[in-house]
Design a protein around this motif. Structure first.
Motif, PDB file in Angstrom:
ATOM      1  N   LEU A  37       0.854  -1.183   0.000  1.00 56.99           N
ATOM      2  CA  LEU A  37       0.000   0.000   0.000  1.00 56.99           C
ATOM      3  C   LEU A  37       0.895   1.238   0.000  1.00 56.99           C
ATOM      4  CD1 LEU A  37      -2.757   1.387   0.328  1.00 56.99           C
ATOM      5  CD2 LEU A  37      -2.598   0.945   2.776  1.00 56.99           C
ATOM      6  N   GLY A  51      -4.183   3.676   8.610  1.00 56.47           N
ATOM      7  CA  GLY A  51      -4.456   2.532   9.486  1.00 56.47           C
ATOM      8  C   GLY A  51      -5.923   2.368   9.835  1.00 56.47           C
ATOM      9  N   ALA A  54      -7.971   1.780   5.973  1.00 54.50           N
ATOM     10  CA  ALA A  54      -7.687   0.619   5.136  1.00 54.50           C
ATOM     11  C   ALA A  54      -8.551  -0.550   5.599  1.00 54.50           C
ATOM     12  CB  ALA A  54      -6.210   0.247   5.206  1.00 54.50           C
ATOM     13  N   VAL A  58      -2.624  -2.864   8.648  1.00 60.40           N
ATOM     14  CA  VAL A  58      -1.455  -2.424   7.880  1.00 60.40           C
ATOM     15  C   VAL A  58      -0.198  -2.482   8.749  1.00 60.40           C
ATOM     16  CG1 VAL A  58      -0.456  -0.540   6.519  1.00 60.40           C
ATOM     17  CG2 VAL A  58      -2.950  -0.846   6.575  1.00 60.40           C
ATOM     18  N   HIS A 105       0.404 -10.286   4.199  1.00 62.52           N
ATOM     19  CA  HIS A 105      -0.106  -9.125   4.936  1.00 62.52           C
ATOM     20  C   HIS A 105      -0.019  -7.853   4.086  1.00 62.52           C
ATOM     21  CE1 HIS A 105      -0.277 -11.660   8.444  1.00 62.52           C
ATOM     22  NE2 HIS A 105       1.019 -11.902   8.385  1.00 62.52           N
ATOM     23  N   VAL A 106      -0.428  -6.741   4.688  1.00 61.56           N
ATOM     24  CA  VAL A 106      -0.381  -5.436   4.021  1.00 61.56           C
ATOM     25  C   VAL A 106       0.800  -4.643   4.567  1.00 61.56           C
ATOM     26  CG1 VAL A 106      -1.627  -3.272   3.573  1.00 61.56           C
ATOM     27  CG2 VAL A 106      -2.905  -5.427   3.768  1.00 61.56           C
ATOM     28  N   GLY A 108       2.404  -0.974   4.483  1.00 60.96           N
ATOM     29  CA  GLY A 108       2.136   0.417   4.136  1.00 60.96           C
ATOM     30  C   GLY A 108       3.425   1.204   4.018  1.00 60.96           C
ATOM     31  N   TYR A 158      -8.400   5.034  -2.251  1.00 62.39           N
ATOM     32  CA  TYR A 158      -7.672   3.812  -2.592  1.00 62.39           C
ATOM     33  C   TYR A 158      -7.920   3.506  -4.063  1.00 62.39           C
ATOM     34  CZ  TYR A 158      -7.029   3.310   2.389  1.00 62.39           C
ATOM     35  OH  TYR A 158      -6.660   3.539   3.694  1.00 62.39           O
TER      36      TYR A 158
END
Length: 193
Positions: A37, A51, A54, A58, A105-106, A108, A158
């Motif tokens: 991201l 945070g 999203a 993140v 996972h994400v 950022g 986004y």
């Protein structure tokens, strides 16, 4: 409830009365798998704002200095953040970031590496391109359109995941890949101002 979820609720409760948040494009966010991201950086509140808006938790790379601040330094690791040394190649932070993405996972990132003093989008650093090319994570651009003024409108947009297959196949450089990502963030800013 995890500490991350609890903190997210607290921050959302604190921000909601102050900023008129409008979140667009959540439907573009991949529901599973690794996501890189990438957002523009206009204010210290950008990480918590991303945070809380999203759709998934993140993990952030955060400047190492934050981990040495009394009290805050104890909290930050519980917010899925890990330290990065600024101004140099931090192999440990790069390895940790790659693992976050490979584990689905994400991650950022603020590719500019620091806040924009003018609010204008700056040049992105090669790190975003590095992560995009070294993993099969989907790359999601995000535009934070401010300013952060009390009771003012704050838009978080986004975008659709950026196609990376051609860039990966053609072994495009990390710098050029970051430029592609920054261009998508800029497009979101221009379209949603």
């Amino acid at each position: 409830m995890t500490f991350y979820s609890f903190a997210r609720s607290v921050v959302y409760g604190a921000f909601k009365p102050i900023y008129r948040m409008e979140v667009l494009g959540k439907e573009h966010f991949p529901k599973e798998g690794g996501v890189l991201l990438c957002a523009n950086h206009i204010h210290n509140f950008d990480p918590p704002m991303v945070g809380i808006t999203a759709p998934r938790p993140v993990h952030f790379m955060a400047k190492e200095e934050l981990f040495n601040v009394p009290v805050l330094g104890k909290i930050v690791p519980h917010l899925n953040a890990f330290p990065v040394k600024r101004g140099m190649s931090d192999r440990e932070a790069l390895r940790k970031g790659l693992n976050v993405l490979k584990e689905g996972h994400v991650l950022g990132l603020f590719p500019e590496g620091t806040r924009s003093k003018t609010g204008e989008l700056g040049k992105g650093l090669a790190g975003a391109g590095f992560f995009a090319l070294r993993t099969d994570a989907q790359v999601v651009p995000c535009a934070i359109i401010g300013p952060y003024k009390a009771f003012g409108k704050l838009r978080i947009v986004y975008g659709k995941p950026i196609p990376m297959d051609e860039l990966r196949k053609n072994k495009v450089s990390a710098e050029e890949t970051t430029d592609v990502i920054m261009n998508e963030i800029n497009n979101l800013i221009v379209k949603n101002k």
